[in-house]
Design an enzyme around this catalytic site. Sequence first.
Site, PDB file in Angstrom:
ATOM      1  N   CYS A 107       0.810  -1.224   0.000  1.00 18.53           N
ATOM      2  CA  CYS A 107       0.000   0.000   0.000  1.00 18.53           C
ATOM      3  C   CYS A 107       0.842   1.273   0.000  1.00 18.53           C
ATOM      4  O   CYS A 107       0.317   2.365  -0.184  1.00 18.53           O
ATOM      5  CB  CYS A 107      -0.956  -0.001   1.186  1.00 18.53           C
ATOM      6  SG  CYS A 107      -2.005  -1.441   1.208  1.00 18.53           S
ATOM      7  N   HIS A 147      -3.159   7.109   2.874  1.00 14.44           N
ATOM      8  CA  HIS A 147      -3.664   5.812   2.414  1.00 14.44           C
ATOM      9  C   HIS A 147      -5.006   5.486   3.099  1.00 14.44           C
ATOM     10  O   HIS A 147      -5.114   5.549   4.322  1.00 14.44           O
ATOM     11  CB  HIS A 147      -2.614   4.747   2.710  1.00 14.44           C
ATOM     12  CG  HIS A 147      -3.080   3.356   2.469  1.00 14.44           C
ATOM     13  ND1 HIS A 147      -3.736   2.997   1.314  1.00 14.44           N
ATOM     14  CD2 HIS A 147      -3.019   2.234   3.237  1.00 14.44           C
ATOM     15  CE1 HIS A 147      -4.046   1.713   1.380  1.00 14.44           C
ATOM     16  NE2 HIS A 147      -3.629   1.234   2.528  1.00 14.44           N
ATOM     17  N   ASN A 153     -10.085  -0.096   0.870  1.00 19.11           N
ATOM     18  CA  ASN A 153      -8.628   0.051   0.758  1.00 19.11           C
ATOM     19  C   ASN A 153      -8.192  -0.491  -0.602  1.00 19.11           C
ATOM     20  O   ASN A 153      -8.222  -1.696  -0.829  1.00 19.11           O
ATOM     21  CB  ASN A 153      -7.994  -0.735   1.915  1.00 19.11           C
ATOM     22  CG  ASN A 153      -6.482  -0.789   1.847  1.00 19.11           C
ATOM     23  OD1 ASN A 153      -5.878  -0.417   0.845  1.00 19.11           O
ATOM     24  ND2 ASN A 153      -5.867  -1.265   2.908  1.00 19.11           N
TER      25      ASN A 153
HETATM   26  N1  ACO Z   1     -17.547  -8.603  10.773  1.00 25.35           N
HETATM   27  C1  ACO Z   1     -17.910  -8.885  12.021  1.00 25.35           C
HETATM   28  N2  ACO Z   1     -17.040  -9.227  12.967  1.00 25.35           N
HETATM   29  C2  ACO Z   1     -15.735  -9.270  12.631  1.00 25.35           C
HETATM   30  C3  ACO Z   1     -15.278  -8.972  11.337  1.00 25.35           C
HETATM   31  C4  ACO Z   1     -16.247  -8.638  10.382  1.00 25.35           C
HETATM   32  N3  ACO Z   1     -15.932  -8.337   9.113  1.00 25.35           N
HETATM   33  N4  ACO Z   1     -13.937  -9.080  11.300  1.00 25.35           N
HETATM   34  C5  ACO Z   1     -13.537  -9.425  12.534  1.00 25.35           C
HETATM   35  N5  ACO Z   1     -14.627  -9.543  13.342  1.00 25.35           N
HETATM   36  C6  ACO Z   1     -14.680  -9.912  14.750  1.00 25.35           C
HETATM   37  C7  ACO Z   1     -13.469 -10.687  15.204  1.00 25.35           C
HETATM   38  O1  ACO Z   1     -13.611 -12.065  14.905  1.00 25.35           O
HETATM   39  C8  ACO Z   1     -13.475 -10.410  16.688  1.00 25.35           C
HETATM   40  O2  ACO Z   1     -14.406 -11.266  17.270  1.00 25.35           O
HETATM   41  P1  ACO Z   1     -14.096 -11.940  18.716  1.00 25.35           P
HETATM   42  O3  ACO Z   1     -13.953 -10.769  19.652  1.00 25.35           O
HETATM   43  O4  ACO Z   1     -15.312 -12.771  18.945  1.00 25.35           O
HETATM   44  O5  ACO Z   1     -12.832 -12.690  18.518  1.00 25.35           O
HETATM   45  C9  ACO Z   1     -14.029  -8.995  16.786  1.00 25.35           C
HETATM   46  O6  ACO Z   1     -14.683  -8.737  15.545  1.00 25.35           O
HETATM   47  C10 ACO Z   1     -12.976  -7.930  17.014  1.00 25.35           C
HETATM   48  O7  ACO Z   1     -11.906  -8.130  16.115  1.00 25.35           O
HETATM   49  P2  ACO Z   1     -10.661  -7.190  16.076  1.00 25.35           P
HETATM   50  O8  ACO Z   1      -9.687  -7.712  15.090  1.00 25.35           O
HETATM   51  O9  ACO Z   1     -10.206  -6.952  17.479  1.00 25.35           O
HETATM   52  O10 ACO Z   1     -11.334  -5.823  15.549  1.00 25.35           O
HETATM   53  P3  ACO Z   1     -10.694  -4.401  15.398  1.00 25.35           P
HETATM   54  O11 ACO Z   1     -11.486  -3.431  16.143  1.00 25.35           O
HETATM   55  O12 ACO Z   1      -9.212  -4.446  15.624  1.00 25.35           O
HETATM   56  O13 ACO Z   1     -10.936  -4.101  13.863  1.00 25.35           O
HETATM   57  C11 ACO Z   1      -9.721  -4.068  11.786  1.00 25.35           C
HETATM   58  C12 ACO Z   1     -10.362  -4.933  12.879  1.00 25.35           C
HETATM   59  C13 ACO Z   1     -10.827  -3.247  11.150  1.00 25.35           C
HETATM   60  C14 ACO Z   1      -9.097  -4.989  10.763  1.00 25.35           C
HETATM   61  C15 ACO Z   1      -8.666  -3.138  12.419  1.00 25.35           C
HETATM   62  O14 ACO Z   1      -7.788  -3.872  13.232  1.00 25.35           O
HETATM   63  C16 ACO Z   1      -7.850  -2.427  11.374  1.00 25.35           C
HETATM   64  O15 ACO Z   1      -8.342  -1.605  10.631  1.00 25.35           O
HETATM   65  N6  ACO Z   1      -6.532  -2.703  11.292  1.00 25.35           N
HETATM   66  C17 ACO Z   1      -5.680  -2.077  10.297  1.00 25.35           C
HETATM   67  C18 ACO Z   1      -5.844  -2.820   9.032  1.00 25.35           C
HETATM   68  C19 ACO Z   1      -5.209  -2.136   7.869  1.00 25.35           C
HETATM   69  O16 ACO Z   1      -5.074  -0.944   7.831  1.00 25.35           O
HETATM   70  N7  ACO Z   1      -4.830  -2.953   6.887  1.00 25.35           N
HETATM   71  C20 ACO Z   1      -4.362  -2.486   5.652  1.00 25.35           C
HETATM   72  C21 ACO Z   1      -2.914  -2.272   5.645  1.00 25.35           C
HETATM   73  S1  ACO Z   1      -2.438  -1.730   4.099  1.00 25.35           S
HETATM   74  C22 ACO Z   1      -1.711  -2.969   3.143  1.00 25.35           C
HETATM   75  O17 ACO Z   1      -0.520  -2.944   2.961  1.00 25.35           O
HETATM   76  C23 ACO Z   1      -2.562  -4.080   2.576  1.00 25.35           C
END
Ligand code: ACO
Length: 320
Positions: free
Chosen positions: A111, A247, A277
């Site tokens: 990214c 980004h 994204n």
């Molecule tokens: N729908 C519903 N529930 C979900 C989903 C979904 N799509 N995805 C995960 N959950 C659940 C999980 O299973 C977890 O359940 P549990 O508590 O029963 O285990 C719960 O939601 C919380 O999960 P977390 O991973 O703690 O959620 P978080 O608040 O951290 O959000 C997210 C997750 C959105 C991915 C966040 O961590 C984030 O944005 N991280 C950065 C990601 C990013 O920027 N990636 C791109 C990088 S760029 C590149 O180079 C590709």
Amino acid sequence: MTTRIIGTGSYVPEQIVTNNDLAQIVETSDQWVRSRTGIGERRIATVEGTSQMAARAARRALEQAKVEPEAIDLILLGTSTPDYCFPSGACEIQGMIGAVNAVCYDISAACSGFVFALNTAHAFISSGIYKTALVIGSDVISKLIDWTDRSTCVLFGDGAGAVVVTADVKGIMGIHMRSDGKKGQVLTCGARTNGNFLLGKKPELGYMSMEGQEVFKFAVKRVPECIGQLLEETKVSAEAVRYFIIHQANYRIIESIAKRFKVDLEKFPVNMEFYGNTSSGSVPLLLDEMNRAGRLSRGDKVVLSGFGAGLTWGATLLEW
Ligand code: ACO
């Protein structure tokens, strides 16, 4: 001499996939995805490849810049989803648009790909090696996604953006880039595994996997640190920056970065609600939208910043 952006273009596939559509294939909801990420829908490529999308964005940027393809010296494509292992996507784009005089290659920085490519073009241009370049970010990230994994499949979309840059007295004021290979495993996508006659098996393809919270922590720490350093080096205050084009991974990451600089969130434009994204496409796609909407005026100071797998992160400060 420095490097000025003289034209922008972008392209997204036609097919819209909403959060509710994804709720039909994995256990998720519109409310969960919107509240955690700011994403409402994304585009998914069904017919276009990475290079085709890139070539369409590039043609629009060339048209706006009023530059003929033959005048391009260098094409850099930031991508982690090339259509082929070889030839490079940049060479394919050269063939598609007829930029017969350009040298062409891809830059793999996930990214951060577009920002790294732009900064690389700037190094060539400011040193006098090349005069005019086409810099593109394009990814069909949907082909790397495990569509049964709700923690990643809701985050991404396909798209491309391009800029034409040329040597000028004003433009890029400073760049900053960093990498941390020790943290590579928090966001990864396997290429082909080893497979040959000695092993008695064929190579297999990998899918994306991500430790979401680790990536989140990395982004909210390293991105402001990097932009802060760039502003310090160039002696420009955060208040003097008109826009921070970051980004588009997650709205909460952007909110957190804005808070660090104590500047109005209005300076941090977003479009992830409509595209998710788009990896390397995200920064130039948003830049093009803003440019075409007339939101950028000559003399505006703009920060572009990307972050992603590698880990990689970087920024560019420019005067529009
Ligand atoms: N729908 C519903 N529930 C979900 C989903 C979904 N799509 N995805 C995960 N959950 C659940 C999980 O299973 C977890 O359940 P549990 O508590 O029963 O285990 C719960 O939601 C919380 O999960 P977390 O991973 O703690 O959620 P978080 O608040 O951290 O959000 C997210 C997750 C959105 C991915 C966040 O961590 C984030 O944005 N991280 C950065 C990601 C990013 O920027 N990636 C791109 C990088 S760029 C590149 O180079 C590709």
